[in-house]
Design a protein around this motif. Structure first.
Motif, PDB file in Angstrom:
ATOM      1  N   UNK A 162      29.080  30.398  56.734  1.00 53.78           N
ATOM      2  CA  UNK A 162      30.258  31.167  57.054  1.00 53.78           C
ATOM      3  C   UNK A 162      29.928  32.167  58.163  1.00 53.78           C
ATOM      4  N   UNK A 163      29.053  31.783  59.031  1.00 56.79           N
ATOM      5  CA  UNK A 163      28.708  32.640  60.155  1.00 56.79           C
ATOM      6  C   UNK A 163      29.803  32.567  61.205  1.00 56.79           C
ATOM      7  N   UNK A 164      30.159  33.700  61.757  1.00 54.75           N
ATOM      8  CA  UNK A 164      31.208  33.731  62.769  1.00 54.75           C
ATOM      9  C   UNK A 164      30.692  34.365  64.043  1.00 54.75           C
ATOM     10  N   UNK A 165      31.081  33.796  65.149  1.00 51.16           N
ATOM     11  CA  UNK A 165      30.720  34.344  66.442  1.00 51.16           C
ATOM     12  C   UNK A 165      31.982  34.697  67.194  1.00 51.16           C
ATOM     13  N   UNK A 166      31.812  35.289  68.361  1.00 55.97           N
ATOM     14  CA  UNK A 166      32.963  35.796  69.099  1.00 55.97           C
ATOM     15  C   UNK A 166      33.907  34.701  69.588  1.00 55.97           C
ATOM     16  N   UNK A 167      33.480  33.438  69.610  1.00 54.55           N
ATOM     17  CA  UNK A 167      34.367  32.396  70.111  1.00 54.55           C
ATOM     18  C   UNK A 167      35.283  31.828  69.017  1.00 54.55           C
ATOM     19  N   UNK A 168      35.220  32.369  67.795  1.00 54.65           N
ATOM     20  CA  UNK A 168      36.098  31.918  66.732  1.00 54.65           C
ATOM     21  C   UNK A 168      37.474  32.545  66.901  1.00 54.65           C
ATOM     22  N   UNK A 169      38.478  31.865  66.465  1.00 60.11           N
ATOM     23  CA  UNK A 169      39.841  32.394  66.530  1.00 60.11           C
ATOM     24  C   UNK A 169      39.937  33.634  65.658  1.00 60.11           C
ATOM     25  N   UNK A 170      40.736  34.613  66.116  1.00 63.46           N
ATOM     26  CA  UNK A 170      40.880  35.857  65.376  1.00 63.46           C
ATOM     27  C   UNK A 170      41.333  35.609  63.944  1.00 63.46           C
ATOM     28  N   UNK A 171      42.235  34.674  63.733  1.00 63.90           N
ATOM     29  CA  UNK A 171      42.706  34.376  62.393  1.00 63.90           C
ATOM     30  C   UNK A 171      41.597  33.917  61.473  1.00 63.90           C
ATOM     31  N   UNK A 172      40.651  33.120  61.996  1.00 65.20           N
ATOM     32  CA  UNK A 172      39.519  32.665  61.195  1.00 65.20           C
ATOM     33  C   UNK A 172      38.635  33.842  60.795  1.00 65.20           C
TER      34      UNK A 172
ATOM     35  N   UNK B 232      27.907  29.966  49.509  1.00 64.95           N
ATOM     36  CA  UNK B 232      27.777  29.681  50.937  1.00 64.95           C
ATOM     37  C   UNK B 232      27.156  30.887  51.621  1.00 64.95           C
ATOM     38  N   UNK B 233      26.416  30.626  52.661  1.00 65.61           N
ATOM     39  CA  UNK B 233      25.797  31.702  53.441  1.00 65.61           C
ATOM     40  C   UNK B 233      26.886  32.531  54.112  1.00 65.61           C
ATOM     41  N   UNK B 234      26.767  33.836  54.014  1.00 66.01           N
ATOM     42  CA  UNK B 234      27.717  34.742  54.665  1.00 66.01           C
ATOM     43  C   UNK B 234      26.975  35.519  55.732  1.00 66.01           C
ATOM     44  N   UNK B 235      27.540  35.557  56.919  1.00 65.52           N
ATOM     45  CA  UNK B 235      26.970  36.316  58.033  1.00 65.52           C
ATOM     46  C   UNK B 235      28.145  36.710  58.916  1.00 65.52           C
ATOM     47  N   UNK B 236      28.732  37.859  58.617  1.00 61.66           N
ATOM     48  CA  UNK B 236      29.954  38.294  59.279  1.00 61.66           C
ATOM     49  C   UNK B 236      29.748  39.704  59.806  1.00 61.66           C
ATOM     50  N   UNK B 237      29.920  39.905  61.095  1.00 57.90           N
ATOM     51  CA  UNK B 237      29.732  41.223  61.704  1.00 57.90           C
ATOM     52  C   UNK B 237      31.055  41.958  61.770  1.00 57.90           C
ATOM     53  N   UNK B 238      31.025  43.225  61.344  1.00 61.86           N
ATOM     54  CA  UNK B 238      32.219  44.061  61.267  1.00 61.86           C
ATOM     55  C   UNK B 238      31.966  45.349  62.043  1.00 61.86           C
ATOM     56  N   UNK B 239      32.988  45.838  62.730  1.00 64.21           N
ATOM     57  CA  UNK B 239      32.908  47.134  63.410  1.00 64.21           C
ATOM     58  C   UNK B 239      33.747  48.126  62.623  1.00 64.21           C
ATOM     59  N   UNK B 240      33.222  49.342  62.403  1.00 65.50           N
ATOM     60  CA  UNK B 240      33.953  50.348  61.640  1.00 65.50           C
ATOM     61  C   UNK B 240      35.208  50.763  62.395  1.00 65.50           C
ATOM     62  N   UNK B 241      36.149  51.376  61.682  1.00 67.01           N
ATOM     63  CA  UNK B 241      37.433  51.745  62.287  1.00 67.01           C
ATOM     64  C   UNK B 241      37.256  52.716  63.439  1.00 67.01           C
ATOM     65  N   UNK B 242      36.270  53.582  63.365  1.00 63.47           N
ATOM     66  CA  UNK B 242      36.026  54.515  64.459  1.00 63.47           C
ATOM     67  C   UNK B 242      35.393  53.797  65.649  1.00 63.47           C
ATOM     68  N   UNK B 243      34.914  52.584  65.419  1.00 59.18           N
ATOM     69  CA  UNK B 243      34.310  51.808  66.494  1.00 59.18           C
ATOM     70  C   UNK B 243      32.910  52.262  66.863  1.00 59.18           C
TER      71      UNK B 243
END
Length: 199
Positions: free
Chosen positions: A1-11, A84-95
């Motif tokens: 479940x790794x996501x990179x910047x080329x994934x659709x925003x909805x995904x 499933x493997x999870x690898x999801x990068x998140x940015x805090x609301x303050x950025x």
């Protein structure tokens, strides 16, 4: 479940929502972690470790399957499940901070109700703060930082830094390879004492 910047925003949003419950509910996080450790476990195999009633355990497993973070690996009774493997990068609301949701972070969150130090740290600094502390804990175990450096960087007390680093130590050793040649905790404490004596 790794996501990179080329994934659709909805995904990406769907993936984040699918793991959000893991970060909010320590028992779900512990169930996910146990299923990640056991490759292809039955619910019965893990429910005693988490102290869940059978009905609750099955309900939780179904939630994790529906969220897409656990999959059925054997459909005949008893069903077997794997995380499933999870690898999801998140940015805090303050950025101002970015952190990655990994199995190690989910494990740390799952220890919240069993470890008052982790629970207190999450209450004060949130899951993003715990993710940052986990990064420092890995660096600490590799001999790259001290609790004082972490305290200075994060503007927390050295005692608070030391407490959370100690609490996260078992997670670090379970999920990360720490070379034996790295500095030991005793050596880091000696370095801290030497630095205090020099000041």
């Amino acid at each position: 479940m790794s996501r990179t910047s080329n994934q659709a925003d909805g995904d990406v949003v769907r993936d984040f929502l699918s793991v959000a419950d893991l970060l909010e509910e320590p028992r779900l996080a512990r169930l996910y972690t146990n299923l990640a450790r056991e490759d292809g476990a039955a619910v019965q195999d893990v429910m005693d470790d988490i102290d869940l009633a059978q009905g609750t355990a099955y309900s939780y497993v179904n939630r994790l399957v529906d969220a897409g973070v656990v999959e059925v690996t054997h459909d005949e009774q008893p069903r077997r499940y794997a995380a499933r493997e999870i690898d999801l990068t998140v940015t805090t609301t303050a950025g101002d901070r970015e952190y990655t949701i990994t199995p190690a972070l989910i494990d740390a969150v799952g220890r919240r109700k069993m470890d008052a130090d982790i629970d207190t740290y999450i209450d004060r600094h949130g899951v993003s703060g715990l993710a940052t502390a986990l990064t420092y804990a890995v660096a600490r175990e590799r001999g790259e930082v001290t609790h004082r450096l972490m305290a200075d960087d994060l503007t927390i007390s050295p005692l608070a830094a030391e407490i959370i680093l100690q609490a996260l130590r078992p997670v670090v050793h379970e999920y990360y390879e720490i070379e034996e040649s790295g500095a030991s905790l005793d050596a880091l404490h000696a370095d801290d004492r030497d630095a205090a004596d020099d000041a």
